[in-house]
Enzyme design. Structure first.
Site, PDB file in Angstrom:
ATOM      1  N   HIS A 460     -11.417  13.848  -6.093  1.00  0.00           N
ATOM      2  CA  HIS A 460     -12.397  14.492  -5.216  1.00  0.00           C
ATOM      3  C   HIS A 460     -11.783  15.714  -4.521  1.00  0.00           C
ATOM      4  O   HIS A 460     -12.347  16.816  -4.579  1.00  0.00           O
ATOM      5  CB  HIS A 460     -12.877  13.480  -4.169  1.00  0.00           C
ATOM      6  CG  HIS A 460     -13.830  14.024  -3.159  1.00  0.00           C
ATOM      7  ND1 HIS A 460     -15.186  13.805  -3.226  1.00  0.00           N
ATOM      8  CD2 HIS A 460     -13.638  14.804  -2.049  1.00  0.00           C
ATOM      9  CE1 HIS A 460     -15.781  14.414  -2.207  1.00  0.00           C
ATOM     10  NE2 HIS A 460     -14.856  15.028  -1.476  1.00  0.00           N
ATOM     11  N   GLU A 461     -10.645  15.511  -3.881  1.00  0.00           N
ATOM     12  CA  GLU A 461     -10.027  16.618  -3.149  1.00  0.00           C
ATOM     13  C   GLU A 461      -9.572  17.721  -4.104  1.00  0.00           C
ATOM     14  O   GLU A 461      -9.603  18.906  -3.753  1.00  0.00           O
ATOM     15  CB  GLU A 461      -8.866  16.117  -2.299  1.00  0.00           C
ATOM     16  CG  GLU A 461      -9.264  15.124  -1.208  1.00  0.00           C
ATOM     17  CD  GLU A 461     -10.373  15.635  -0.295  1.00  0.00           C
ATOM     18  OE1 GLU A 461     -10.506  16.863  -0.122  1.00  0.00           O
ATOM     19  OE2 GLU A 461     -11.123  14.800   0.247  1.00  0.00           O
ATOM     20  N   HIS A 464     -12.382  20.071  -4.742  1.00  0.00           N
ATOM     21  CA  HIS A 464     -12.450  21.112  -3.707  1.00  0.00           C
ATOM     22  C   HIS A 464     -11.417  22.203  -3.980  1.00  0.00           C
ATOM     23  O   HIS A 464     -11.695  23.398  -3.822  1.00  0.00           O
ATOM     24  CB  HIS A 464     -12.156  20.509  -2.328  1.00  0.00           C
ATOM     25  CG  HIS A 464     -13.289  19.777  -1.706  1.00  0.00           C
ATOM     26  ND1 HIS A 464     -14.550  20.309  -1.571  1.00  0.00           N
ATOM     27  CD2 HIS A 464     -13.343  18.532  -1.138  1.00  0.00           C
ATOM     28  CE1 HIS A 464     -15.340  19.438  -0.949  1.00  0.00           C
ATOM     29  NE2 HIS A 464     -14.631  18.357  -0.680  1.00  0.00           N
ATOM     30  N   HIS A 467     -12.493  24.635  -6.520  1.00  0.00           N
ATOM     31  CA  HIS A 467     -13.503  25.547  -5.964  1.00  0.00           C
ATOM     32  C   HIS A 467     -12.817  26.730  -5.274  1.00  0.00           C
ATOM     33  O   HIS A 467     -13.294  27.874  -5.338  1.00  0.00           O
ATOM     34  CB  HIS A 467     -14.375  24.773  -4.973  1.00  0.00           C
ATOM     35  CG  HIS A 467     -15.717  25.382  -4.712  1.00  0.00           C
ATOM     36  ND1 HIS A 467     -16.612  24.835  -3.826  1.00  0.00           N
ATOM     37  CD2 HIS A 467     -16.325  26.498  -5.203  1.00  0.00           C
ATOM     38  CE1 HIS A 467     -17.706  25.580  -3.788  1.00  0.00           C
ATOM     39  NE2 HIS A 467     -17.551  26.601  -4.603  1.00  0.00           N
TER      40      HIS A 467
END
Length: 670
Positions: A460-461, A464, A467
């Site tokens: 998940h991290e 980010h 991105h």
């Protein structure tokens, strides 16, 4: 000379952590604030007529010194706190609030921005420039730049007080988490898997407790609640976990939360909004509180039905153990784990050796290589803590970014996991490559082993981080994760799906001792149990989101706990499940404005991420090159340079419904 204010002659311009001391931060901040004020005044008092270049672009180009100081300070303050750094935070918060309030209250500056905005149709702007102008103007208006007189003065006071309250809330929570631990005797370890015992012993060493302990680190307390057969110890640990921020005395957060909600309501009213939710959601994809509630309730009802059905099963299991009475919150995880072992023949202790931290990092990198052509090479550079490690990220031999990972729990680190950019990508006023950091709270070990949920957090991290790293825009203000709050979780939650791809687990889920790949039988069990206990997980999350929304929709409550209970009672909250974040430790909402009236955004983004991964599956599979290119082109590289809904439609051809989310969570539509 202060190292925070020098040009950093380090590899890729990384902060020279080995040269920076805590004594450098306060004088560096003062000098950076002065420099920023001078730059702002030059823009505001420019005698030439306002243009996009001399006003909006000029604002994009200022504040370099301040960005450097704050990026370093808040990175270390969140991940490696100390009494000195906490004192600095308390000092910095009101100063920074006052500084930025003065900028938004600068009438000459706002007049120039407004003049450019009024002339926008006659300007030959690129799409990104038009977007930056719109967001800049809207930011000034929403900050209160159009206010005058007593209203303007009151707005400054509110913002300053909110900054202080957010810092106090965070530090109180960290203090409660850091100070509590429960000593375990050797007999108390009975029934616990080796990895939990090892973690408890390591925690005891850190606390100098003379033996194993349970702390309030999620990576320790959660498996303890899963595996300890001692109901009395589970109850004691759970109640301490639930009571963070509500223990009375100096670290109690209940009055802080109430005052925060009152000030947010007043702030919104000064700007002409009916509620703080109306103010906050104006710039999000959801737009209105009604749209948020509609989504959450579509998920709440099927999730509650599943949770209530599961509670009946777990209660029967508990009674069969000779424990009479009702299922309690400190029982749920224990009996759910026993049920999982029976129904899916899946034992966390058997599973965990296959999820080595280093191998999961490799897996997250390998997926990024296959999808986006990124390569990762270890970097030997000084960082702020010995636990940190760094990599250079390249593509086709060209530098893309620096990625830093800080993975282990420690008493000086706030709980949770997060991603931040110590430097964001930009091309104006000069080309800047990003420096991105992932911070997690995994238990140390030799080797470090993750739970399946931990591995999801890592992916998940890193979503980010992608991105940020793949951002390709001109202006920093719309770079990377500078997007609508209910869109920012799309890349991160979408990237979690690659952990579940069988070939990824087949290659990287290898046993810590034997090095052998996870057997297909066990792999099938893992994937088959992926939606296990999803009623519980969904209820604890959605309940938190609905309480957050209720706090900000109308008048602020005098008693936050009474309102929390009222909302949960109205929802028919299952008795054996609590909110994922009770109000006194709801840092997402009360440590700052970030997720206030916005905790729903994980669910809003999940509607998109479930639909987006279906796009890969409908094409050539998880690593379909065309879908990967579209994901990078329309979402990962574009930051906030276009409206979020436009970006998603460009990627998928339409906006999604809730069906893919319910399917992905194994829930039936109500």
């Amino acid at each position: 000379m202060n190292p925070l204010l020098q040009d950093w002659k380090t590899p890729f311009g990384i902060a020279p952590f080995d040269q920076i001391s805590d004594d450098d931060f306060a004088p560096a901040l003062e000098e950076a604030l002065t420099a920023h004020n001078t730059e702002i005044e030059a823009v505001a008092n420019n005698p030439d007529a306002a243009t996009f270049a001399n006003t909006v672009e000029a604002l994009e180009a200022v504040g370099g010194k301040l960005d450097k100081v704050l990026s370093v300070f808040y990175s270390v303050a969140g991940a490696d706190s100390s009494p000195v750094r906490e004192a600095l935070q308390r000092d910095f918060s009101p100063k920074l609030s006052a500084h930025f309030s003065e900028i938004s209250a600068n009438k000459a500056l706002f007049a120039r921005v407004d003049a450019v905005w009024q002339a926008r149709d006659a300007l030959d702007l690129t799409d990104e420039q038009a977007r930056v102008l719109k967001l800049t103007h809207l930011g000034f208006v929403r900050a209160g730049s159009a206010l005058t007189g007593a209203d303007e003065t009151r707005m400054k006071a509110i913002k300053g007080r909110l900054a202080v309250l957010g810092t106090e809330f965070t530090q109180n929570l960290l203090s409660d988490e850091r100070s509590w631990f429960m000593k375990l005797e050797e007999a108390d370890l009975e029934g616990l898997p080796d990895f939990v015992i090892d973690t408890a012993r390591a925690a005891g060493e850190e606390k100098d407790a003379g033996g194993p302990v349970v702390t309030l680190s999620r990576s320790l307390i959660t498996p303890f609640l899963q595996f300890s057969p001692r109901r009395d110890l589970r109850e004691r640990a759970f109640k301490a976990w639930e009571a963070r921020g509500a223990n009375g005395g100096e670290t109690d957060n209940r009055a802080i939360a109430a005052e925060t909600l009152t000030l947010r309501k007043e702030r919104a009213a000064l700007l002409g909004y009916n509620s703080f939710s109306d103010y906050k959601l104006e710039t999000e994809m959801a737009k209105t509180p009604e749209a948020v509630r509609d989504l959450l309730m579509k998920v709440w009802e099927p999730a509650k039905a599943q949770a209530n059905a599961d509670a009946e099963v777990l209660t029967k299991m508990m009674h069969a153990d000779g424990v009479n009475g009702d299922l309690a919150p400190w029982d749920w995880r224990y009996y759910a784990e026993k049920r999982r072992a029976v129904e899916h023949d899946l034992d966390e202790a058997e599973l965990k050796p296959y999820f080595q931290l280093d191998r999961m990092i490799e897996a997250s990198f390998a997926c990024a290589t296959r999808l986006f052509g990124l390569e990762f090479k270890p970097l030997d550079v000084p960082l702020y803590h010995a636990d940190c490690r760094a990599w250079e990220v390249t593509r086709d031999g060209k530098h893309v970014a620096v990625f830093i990972g800080d993975y282990f729990a420690r008493g000086s680190k706030r709980s949770g996991a997060w991603c931040s950019a110590m430097r964001s990508q930009a091309k104006f006023p000069k080309v800047e490559s990003p420096v991105v950091i992932n911070v997690c709270n995994f238990a140390k070990g030799d080797p470090a082993l993750l739970s399946y949920d931990d591995a999801r957090t890592l992916f998940h991290e890193f979503g980010h981080a992608l991105h940020q790293m793949l951002s390709d825009v001109t202006y920093e203000s719309v770079s990377g994760t500078s997007v609508a709050r209910d869109f920012v979780e799309l890349p991160s939650q979408l990237y979690e799906h690659w952990l579940d791809v069988p070939e990824v687990l087949g290659e990287f889920a290898t046993h810590a001792k034997t090095g052998e790949a996870m057997p297909k039988e066990l792999l099938d069990k893992v994937l088959g149990a992926s939606t296990f206990d999803m009623g519980f997980q969904t209820v604890e999350y959605v309940a938190s989101a609905l309480v957050d929304l209720a706090f900000h929709e109308g008048d602020a409550p005098e008693d936050v706990m009474a309102m929390q209970d009222e909302v949960l009672d109205g929802l028919g909250m299952p008795a054996a499940i609590t909110m994922r974040h009770a109000s006194p430790h709801f840092a997402h909402v009360f440590s700052g404005d970030g997720y206030s009236s916005g905790y729903y955004s994980y669910m809003w983004s999940e509607v998109m991420d479930a639909d987006a991964f279906e796009a890969f599956e409908e094409a050539g599979g998880a690593f379909d090159p065309e879908r990967a290119r579209a994901l990078e082109e329309h979402i990962l590289s574009t930051g906030g340079s276009r409206d979020a809904a436009e970006l998603y439609i460009a990627f998928r051809g339409r906006l999604p419904g809730v069906e893919a989310l319910l399917k992905g969570r194994g829930l039936k539509a109500a």
